[in-house]
Motif scaffolding. Structure first.
Motif, mmCIF file in Angstrom:
data_model
loop_
_atom_site.group_PDB
_atom_site.id
_atom_site.type_symbol
_atom_site.label_atom_id
_atom_site.label_comp_id
_atom_site.label_asym_id
_atom_site.label_seq_id
_atom_site.Cartn_x
_atom_site.Cartn_y
_atom_site.Cartn_z
ATOM 1 N N PHE A 54 -5.409 15.288 -23.723
ATOM 2 C CA PHE A 54 -4.013 14.877 -23.584
ATOM 3 C C PHE A 54 -4.139 13.696 -22.532
ATOM 4 C CE2 PHE A 54 -4.558 18.062 -20.656
ATOM 5 C CZ PHE A 54 -4.228 17.370 -19.044
ATOM 6 N N GLU A 55 -2.897 12.846 -22.528
ATOM 7 C CA GLU A 55 -2.918 11.927 -21.664
ATOM 8 C C GLU A 55 -2.052 11.911 -20.354
ATOM 9 O OE1 GLU A 55 -3.172 7.660 -23.574
ATOM 10 O OE2 GLU A 55 -2.498 8.962 -25.277
ATOM 11 N N MET A 56 -2.581 11.745 -19.093
ATOM 12 C CA MET A 56 -1.654 12.023 -18.148
ATOM 13 C C MET A 56 -1.288 10.763 -17.544
ATOM 14 S SD MET A 56 -2.088 14.817 -15.017
ATOM 15 C CE MET A 56 -1.848 16.008 -15.867
ATOM 16 N N LEU A 57 0.124 10.474 -17.562
ATOM 17 C CA LEU A 57 0.594 9.356 -16.676
ATOM 18 C C LEU A 57 0.852 9.791 -15.213
ATOM 19 C CD1 LEU A 57 3.685 8.766 -19.201
ATOM 20 C CD2 LEU A 57 1.509 7.563 -19.159
ATOM 21 N N GLY A 58 0.258 8.838 -14.313
ATOM 22 C CA GLY A 58 0.192 9.329 -12.841
ATOM 23 C C GLY A 58 0.443 8.067 -12.005
ATOM 24 N N ASN A 59 1.270 8.484 -10.720
ATOM 25 C CA ASN A 59 1.367 7.653 -9.750
ATOM 26 C C ASN A 59 0.970 8.184 -8.526
ATOM 27 O OD1 ASN A 59 4.214 8.484 -10.008
ATOM 28 N ND2 ASN A 59 4.377 7.962 -8.051
ATOM 29 N N PHE A 60 0.058 7.428 -7.772
ATOM 30 C CA PHE A 60 -0.633 8.013 -6.342
ATOM 31 C C PHE A 60 -0.292 7.216 -5.176
ATOM 32 C CE2 PHE A 60 -2.700 8.838 -10.410
ATOM 33 C CZ PHE A 60 -2.947 10.091 -10.296
ATOM 34 N N SER A 61 0.131 7.998 -4.056
ATOM 35 C CA SER A 61 0.366 7.425 -2.991
ATOM 36 C C SER A 61 -1.048 7.920 -1.826
ATOM 37 C CB SER A 61 1.286 7.652 -2.186
ATOM 38 O OG SER A 61 1.538 7.294 -0.727
ATOM 39 N N PHE A 62 -1.762 7.196 -1.136
ATOM 40 C CA PHE A 62 -3.051 7.455 -0.374
ATOM 41 C C PHE A 62 -2.475 7.405 1.104
ATOM 42 C CE2 PHE A 62 -4.921 5.687 -4.105
ATOM 43 C CZ PHE A 62 -5.263 7.028 -4.907
ATOM 44 N N GLY A 63 -1.608 8.098 1.711
ATOM 45 C CA GLY A 63 -1.170 7.837 2.982
ATOM 46 C C GLY A 63 -0.234 6.920 3.148
ATOM 47 N N ASP A 64 0.464 6.407 2.092
ATOM 48 C CA ASP A 64 1.240 5.527 2.327
ATOM 49 C C ASP A 64 3.036 6.251 2.158
ATOM 50 O OD1 ASP A 64 2.451 3.022 2.187
ATOM 51 O OD2 ASP A 64 2.261 2.502 0.050
ATOM 52 N N TYR A 65 3.539 5.881 0.710
ATOM 53 C CA TYR A 65 4.967 6.481 0.798
ATOM 54 C C TYR A 65 4.726 8.049 0.609
ATOM 55 C CZ TYR A 65 4.244 6.337 -4.152
ATOM 56 O OH TYR A 65 3.672 6.377 -5.611
ATOM 57 N N PHE A 66 5.914 8.717 0.789
ATOM 58 C CA PHE A 66 5.968 10.082 0.597
ATOM 59 C C PHE A 66 6.919 10.690 -0.280
ATOM 60 C CE2 PHE A 66 5.534 14.600 2.851
ATOM 61 C CZ PHE A 66 4.461 14.897 1.999
#
Length: 863
Positions: free
Chosen positions: A89-101
């Motif tokens: 399957f395909e997973m759409l994702g957005n990630f924050s590395f210590g930025d927004y929460f």
């Protein structure tokens, strides 16, 4: 919206929100032994979340290809029988590395779904972790979600952790309501397992660090990891409830229907096939080949499950590989690596289909017979194991058939049989592995060996049997750590350097060098004097061995490029050994290499050596290296800054090893052997430089010797050998004709010496100059002539005895040819056997033959 449009809309939305778009990583995680396959979007960012690596961006967005078909995350058995289980399957994702929460993550998700995709708010349902008051307030007060479409759930559903310890935190999930006509209640309700409310997006808030005792400590830089299934979202956007009804699957289902002849497009087998072609194609495209272990075994299981479903629909011919083209039409634009590997994927799948076809038919026949004779409803574990062990049936394939018949498999019994086999394998193994010596020392060794063969260095530490010591004396074995070193440590297939550490009359011989983190461990033995911590010594490598290793290492790069040129871009390095004596190169390929292709590969490497291109080494960021066309090794993990080694336009690879300055230094390149070492993995061994010259001289000497033997000029030796062989075959034919005439003549003479014993004609005789064929032919003629007869004939060639015994069929109730031939053979140091009327044997003591033949009369009389 089509699936392609959804992918693009998602990435575009988050790029507008200052996220960096990162391409999907392979389905095989780089250097992560904890995972069989990439199973979530966050896998490629795992070290970033753990604080082990830093990226030059703190917001990212991806569409990640994922596999869930082995290990902890295994959806294989449900695929084809439910609306939303897939191996790929395909997973759409957005990630924050210590930025927004939390606030921004929730706002982004709601905006994308309701504004960008225009989903009605009343169709969306939200859940939060029951203790996460902050997320609850954001949803209810800031976003304004209706409390009627909101649930608080426990840790089982809404608290995420990377493991028993480490980063963890609460989740918030967004569900889509497929309507009252579908059974099931909202999340958190007693009937939440129904299909009405489907989770489409999970937002994970990495907020705490969990210690071994369960204590949660707030992280200094909380992060966000989200995941939304493309297939589920596409079902929503395309107004269907079942994922197999979306555009991505329908094209595959229709193609599978065309190939199998099954017209019902809702057939579970068609859905299994259309799902499995996705996972199989991407796994192969990312460098895995079918095999009997690890990822290769999971791949083989999925392929065989698909083939079995084709067989169930009446398709017994290879068909599965023909779906790859349709898949590339659907997904090639999003994943160009799949399009680039299309030909290889088709080839590997077709070969696997052909291998499994006969196995499947035989195994199914055995299983059908077993099921027909069953009295209960459970297939015994021993039977499931027999199908696996004998016919290569994975147990889930047997379980698949069982489920269709309302049966089950005794999986505990299967595991018991499997464990017994593993125990047998362990007992039979003669290998005894030993762990590489490790030391407890904080520090770093600077490697200066790219430019220096020798240098002064300070001894930072000495270890004997794992214990730190201040000094060693002559004869003591130890590990020495230096502040800097010209010694290369074993890595990337290249062996560690040898050499010496000296200071005046004090010396230490270095046998090998290994890396431990940033330390270089110099293994060896003190040869004279005393070696002391803090001492400044002169470190010097064995230059001759290093130069030979460099030639072989540079040659592996040229060989890798030549293999990809001649065989195809599916070739990927699977391992290598680079030592002063030789090079060994393992690579993915599905069949033995022809002699013509081996010559072409060897010639291509030598042609590039003769160009004498300089070997360039440059350090650059990983993206620049990829843009330059640098090849990365399968399974290796690279930092942000990498070392690129290029040899003209022919070979560009990421590599930390040492190399020649220009490829002409390699000298001649000769392939020594090509062989298979595992399913889908081949090995080439080769030589360069002096070793290759030695091979050339040896070949030349052999050719000279052959020419002298056949009395020919070297340039004409092939024609001369062909002529000699033709003469040999003619003489051999004439000899056989003469032997047949002699045998016929001897046979006529021998018939006259037969005796009447116990109601049969008995003959035990030796034939001169006969071979085993002549013995057999003469025996057949004598049996007809002397009926009823008991006959044994013998011939001697050097110290070898050949025996042939025959008994007329009318008397085989009393006399057995096998017993007779063994009676004689045992006396001349041999044994043999055969049918009651005909048997052969051999022996190695001709001196006892006359006595043995003389005993036959008594043997016949005793019967």
């Amino acid at each position: 919206m089509t699936s392609a449009e959804i992918r693009k809309a998602f990435i575009d939305f988050f790029v507008k929100k200052q996220h960096t778009a990162i391409h999907s990583s392979p389905v095989v995680p780089a250097n992560d032994p904890t995972l069989l396959f990439t199973n979530a979007g966050m896998v490629q960012f795992k070290d970033t979340f753990l604080g082990l690596e830093k990226r030059d961006y703190n917001r990212a967005t991806t569409v990640q290809r994922c596999i869930r078909a082995g290990g902890k995350h295994n959806d294989l058995e449900n695929v084809g029988y439910t609306a939303r289980h897939h191996t790929f399957f395909e997973m759409l994702g957005n990630f924050s590395f210590g930025d927004y929460f939390k606030h921004e993550a929730i706002a982004f998700a709601w905006e994308f779904l309701t504004k960008e995709l225009k989903l009605p708010e009343e169709k969306l349902w939200v859940t939060v972790f029951e203790e996460d008051k902050e997320a609850e307030d954001i949803w209810l007060k800031d976003v304004g979600v209706s409390a009627e479409r909101f649930s608080r759930c426990g840790a089982k559903d809404n608290f995420w952790s990377m493991g028993d310890t480490g980063p963890c935190g609460p989740c918030t999930e967004i569900f889509y309501d497929h309507g009252a006509d579908v059974a099931g209640g909202p999340p958190g309700s007693p009937d939440e397992d129904g299909d009405r409310y489907i989770e489409i997006w999970n937002l994970v808030f990495m907020q705490f660090d969990r210690s071994a005792d369960g204590t949660l400590t707030p992280l200094p830089k909380p992060s966000v990891d989200t995941g939304m299934g493309l297939e589920r979202l596409a079902a929503v956007m395309q107004g269907v409830h079942n994922n197999y009804d979306i555009d991505l699957f329908q094209a595959l289902v229709k193609k599978a229907s065309e190939l199998t002849g099954e017209k019902d497009l809702t057939n579970s087998s068609l859905r299994v096939i259309s799902d499995h072609i996705r996972s199989c194609s991407f796994i192969i495209a990312d460098g895995v080949m079918p095999s009997n272990e690890g990822r290769g075994y999971v791949l083989r299981r999925i392929i065989r499950r698909a083939i079995r479903h084709g067989y169930k629909l009446g398709q017994s011919q290879p068909f599965f590989h023909q779906l790859v083209g349709t898949l590339v039409e659907q997904m090639g634009a999003a994943y160009p690596e799949l399009k680039a590997e299309q030909a290889n994927v088709e080839r590997v799948l077709k070969l696997e289909e052909e291998r499994f076809a006969e196995t499947l038919e035989n195994g199914m026949k055995l299983l059908e017979e077993y099921i027909a004779g069953m009295t209960g409803t459970v297939i015994e574990g021993e039977m499931a194991f027999k199908l696996y062990d004998t016919y290569g049936f994975p147990v889930d394939l047997t379980a698949d058939v069982a489920r269709e018949r309302g049966l089950s498999v005794d999986e505990a019994g299967f595991e018991k049989a499997m464990e017994a086999q593993r125990e047998r394998a362990r007992s039979a193994s003669s290998f005894a592995g030993t762990a590489q010596s490790r030391v407890d020392f904080e520090g770093e060794t600077q490697f200066i060996g790219y430019m220096n063969d020798e240098a002064d260095a300070k001894i930072l530490a000495i270890f004997v049997d794992g214990q730190s010591v201040q000094s060693i004396t002559e004869g003591e074995a130890a590990i020495i750590i230096l502040d800097q070193t010209p010694f290369y440590a074993e890595s990337g297939g290249q062996v560690g350097d040898s050499g010496s550490l000296t200071e005046g009359m004090h010396s230490f011989h270095v046998d090998d060098v290994h890396k431990q983190g940033k330390l270089f461990l110099h293994h060896g033995k003190a040869t004279t004097g005393t070696i002391v911590v803090g001492q400044t010594i002169h470190a010097k490598i064995n230059i001759q061995d290093r130069r030979a290793s460099e030639k072989n290492h540079s040659a592996t790069h040229l060989l890798h490029a030549a293999l990809r040129n001649v065989l195809g871009t599916h070739v990927q390095q699977k391992g290598s050994l680079v030592s002063p004596d030789r090079l060994r190169f393992d690579f993915s390929h599905f069949e033995p290499i022809s002699a013509a292709d081996l010559r072409k590969i060897e010639q291509m490497v030598n042609e590039n050596i003769m160009l004498n291109n300089p070997v360039g080494t440059n350090e650059m960021d990983i993206e620049s290296a990829k843009a330059m066309g640098a090849m990365a090794l399968f399974g290796e993990k690279y930092g942000d800054i990498v070392r690129v080694v290029d040899m003209g336009d022919f070979s560009v690879e990421l590599c930390g090893g040492t190399h020649v300055k220009s490829v002409g230094e390699i000298g001649p390149f000769r392939i020594v052997s090509e062989s298979g070492i595992a399913s889908g993995v081949r090995r080439i061994e080769a030589a360069t430089g002096e070793k290759a010259w030695a091979m050339i001289y040896e070949d030349e000497a052999r050719l000279e010797q052959i020419a002298q033997t056949v009395k020919s000029d070297k340039n004409l030796v092939a024609d001369k050998v062909n002529q000699v062989m033709a003469d040999y075959r003619t003489l051999e034919k004439e000899l056989k004709q003469l032997q047949a005439k002699m045998a016929a003549s001897q046979g006529a003479d021998l018939a006259g010496s037969a005796k009447e014993v116990n109601g049969v004609k008995m003959l035990a005789a030796k034939m001169e100059g006969a071979d085993s064929n002549t013995l057999r032919e003469t025996l057949d003629k004598l049996k007809d002539k002397l009926e009823p007869a008991v006959i044994i004939l013998a011939a001697v060639e050097g110290d070898k005895v050949s025996l042939a015994a025959g008994v007329s069929k009318s008397v085989t109730d009393r006399f057995k040819a096998g017993e007779l031939v063994n009676h004689v053979a045992l006396q001349v140091g041999g044994k043999g056997g055969g049918r009651p009327d005909m048997a052969m044997a051999g022996g190695k003591d001709p001196s006892k033959l006359d006595e043995a033949l003389a005993s036959v009369e008594a043997w016949v009389s005793s019967k």
